[in-house]
Structures are given as structure tokens and as C-alpha cells.
Design a protein around this motif. Structure first.
Motif, mmCIF file in Angstrom:
data_model
loop_
_atom_site.group_PDB
_atom_site.id
_atom_site.type_symbol
_atom_site.label_atom_id
_atom_site.label_comp_id
_atom_site.label_asym_id
_atom_site.label_seq_id
_atom_site.Cartn_x
_atom_site.Cartn_y
_atom_site.Cartn_z
ATOM 1 N N ARG A 142 -2.300 -36.769 109.975
ATOM 2 C CA ARG A 142 -2.045 -36.301 108.882
ATOM 3 C C ARG A 142 -0.593 -36.558 108.317
ATOM 4 N N ASP A 180 4.654 -34.622 106.518
ATOM 5 C CA ASP A 180 3.134 -34.675 105.470
ATOM 6 C C ASP A 180 2.804 -36.367 104.919
ATOM 7 N N ARG A 191 0.361 -36.315 103.344
ATOM 8 C CA ARG A 191 -1.209 -35.962 101.877
ATOM 9 C C ARG A 191 -1.159 -35.350 100.748
ATOM 10 N N ARG A 197 0.100 -33.415 97.934
ATOM 11 C CA ARG A 197 0.611 -31.757 97.958
ATOM 12 C C ARG A 197 0.660 -31.548 96.756
ATOM 13 N N ARG A 206 2.424 -36.861 96.475
ATOM 14 C CA ARG A 206 2.444 -36.992 98.366
ATOM 15 C C ARG A 206 4.148 -38.190 98.581
#
Length: 301
Positions: free
Chosen positions: A28, A63, A65, A67, A94
Motif C-alpha cells: 500500500r 500511502d 492509495r 485517499r 492519490r
């Protein structure tokens, strides 16, 4: 004994150094490895990696991913007709370039949130300032799409791709709500009145067109009737003339009978001179003239 203690210390230090040098990046995230000597940061993809222990090298996990960044407190935005609205946007994004993000924020998530919130307020403020109140309420998706495009361009230096902006709230400030609702109600009532007036005008136009068409149809029908009547009268006159030519006495008798029908009605009491030529067919079917007594011969004495 001292040797044992020294060995233990060496082992502990080795374990600490090893634990701070080995790191794992899960799927991730990506790791950004930064060096204290000013060397450019490098990326560490998901997996097991080795680095120098701090403070020589540090790793920051980013991160990647999709969001969401939500604003719990609604911000005020002014439309082109100077009406304020309260809007609570949700920004979906992202990270597409972790190295840019690290250079801009040093890996601090709060710094990224603050920068995106500030940029989104600017983009939304510009989007709302270009539309009226009615358009702002009716075209929320259009406004959000325009603000997203502006925010996407502004967030590119952060290494962030803005995917969407959505509104969880779009309303009037409490002090303006009553005034705006009254104004909107009046505008809707005026629009309804205009629609009714236009409908009444169209109905009247349809009635007028129908009346004109009716008059035209009646005029055509009357003209055709007069033509047919004239044609019938002409034929009747021709037949009568032909009949009169064949039997003038019968024609005179027929005409007299018609005259009697038109002249005398049931219940009428008429005092006439029976010797009149008008009643000659009452004295006989041939219409003989009334007999007049011959004058008496003079007497001789």
C-alpha cells in the motif's frame, strides 16, 4: 565476566543497528529514503530493503492509495450575484510522485492536508464566483468538475493527482437562509405566473384560429349551398318552362293552386269577389271566365 558483558553489549548494538537498517515496505506504500548528506532521496518499492542507520539515512512511508480529504467545517463562498453559500467539499486524491511530495512536505501528512485544503478553497472560490446562486444550486457537479480541474493543476507540484471533488453540504448561512428562500419563492411564483399567462395566450390564439377556420368553412358551405340552390332553381325554372310550353293551361292551373296555398291559411275568413280573375280556377278546372248576364233587349211599345 567482563567479556560476556561486552559481548552482550556488542550483540545488542548489532541488533539495534540491524533493525534500524532493515525495513519492509508493504504493497500500500512506497518508501522514500533520504540521506543526511544532502544526496537526492530514492524510492523503495514494496519489499524488504536495507539502509544506513539514522541519522545517516531515514525512510518515510507514503500511502499511494486513493485517499479522501474532508473539511469538517463548511467554508463560505460568494457567487457572482454576491450571495454567500456554505460548502463542505471532499477531495479524493492519490500520490503519483512520492519524491515531489517528499520535497514539498518533507513527508508530513498534515502539511499535505493543509496545502490541499488551501488550494481547494482557492479553486472553489473561483468556480463559485463565476456562477449565479441558481446555477450554483442547480449545477453542483459542473462547479465541482471545474474546481477539480483547477485544483488538479495546482496540486501537480506536490506530486498529487486530484481525482474528484464532491460536496457533502451546500447551503445558505443561517442569517441569509430566510431572505434567500423568500427571494427564490418569489422568483418561482413569477415564473409560474409567466407560464400561466403564456398558456392562456396560446389557448386564446388556438380559439381565434379555430373561429377563423369555422367562419371560413361556413362561408364556403354557404357559397356552395347558394350555388347548388341557384343550380336547382335554374333547373326548376327550365322544367317549369318546358312544362308551360307543353301544357300552358295546366301550368296556369298549377301556379294558381300554389298561389291559393300561399294566400289562404287554415282558419282564415276572406271576403272576396268570386268573379275576380284570381279565382277563375275555383269556378272550373279550365279557368273559364265568369259568365256575365247578357243585357236585356229593348222593348218596343
Amino acid at each position: 565476566m567482563n567479556r560476556i558483558i561486552a559481548l552482550v553489549v556488542v550483540v545488542v548494538v548489532a541488533v539495534l543497528v540491524a533493525s534500524s537498517s532493515v525495513f519492509v515496505v508493504d504493497p500500500r506504500h512506497v518508501g522514500v529514503v533520504a540521506s543526511s548528506g544532502g544526496s537526492p532521496a530514492t524510492l523503495a518499492e514494496p519489499g524488504i530493503h536495507v539502509k544506513l542507520p539514522p541519522p545517516f539515512q531515514t525512510v518515510t512511508f507514503v500511502d499511494t492509495r486513493v485517499r479522501a480529504l474532508a473539511n469538517p467545517d463548511a467554508d463560505r463562498y460568494a457567487t457572482s450575484d454576491k450571495t454567500e453559500l456554505l460548502a463542505s467539499p471532499v477531495i479524493r486524491y492519490r500520490v503519483t510522485d512520492p519524491l515531489k511530495l517528499f520535497a514539498a512536505t518533507k513527508g508530513d501528512p498534515q502539511t499535505l492536508a493543509d496545502r490541499l485544503a488551501s488550494l481547494s478553497r482557492d479553486a472553489l472560490g473561483d468556480a463559485f464566483s463565476k456562477v449565479t446562486l441558481n446555477d450554483a444550486l442547480a449545477k453542483q457537479e459542473t462547479i465541482a468538475s471545474g474546481a477539480r480541474d483547477a485544483l488538479r493543476e495546482a496540486a501537480t507540484p506536490l506530486g498529487v493527482e486530484v481525482i474528484a471533488i464532491e460536496f457533502t453540504r451546500l447551503d445558505f448561512p443561517p442569517e441569509l437562509a430566510d431572505t434567500v428562500y423568500k427571494r427564490m419563492s418569489a422568483a418561482h411564483e413569477q415564473a409560474a405566473a409567466d407560464e400561466r399567462a403564456q398558456g392562456a395566450a396560446e389557448v386564446q390564439q388556438i380559439k381565434d384560429d379555430a373561429a377563423r377556420k369555422q367562419q371560413g368553412v361556413l362561408a364556403d358551405a354557404y357559397s356552395q349551398a347558394q350555388a347548388i340552390k341557384g343550380e336547382g332553381d335554374g333547373k326548376a325554372a327550365a322544367i317549369a318552362a318546358e312544362a308551360f310550353g307543353r301544357d300552358p293551361q295546366f301550368y296556369q292551373f298549377y301556379q294558381s293552386m300554389q298561389a291559393y296555398r300561399e294566400t289562404f291559411k287554415p282558419g282564415d275568413v276572406v271576403v272576396v269577389d268570386s268573379s275576380s280573375d284570381f279565382f277563375r280556377f275555383m269556378r272550373g278546372p279550365n279557368g273559364e271566365a265568369a259568365s256575365v248576364p247578357a243585357p236585356a233587349a229593348p222593348r218596343r211599345h
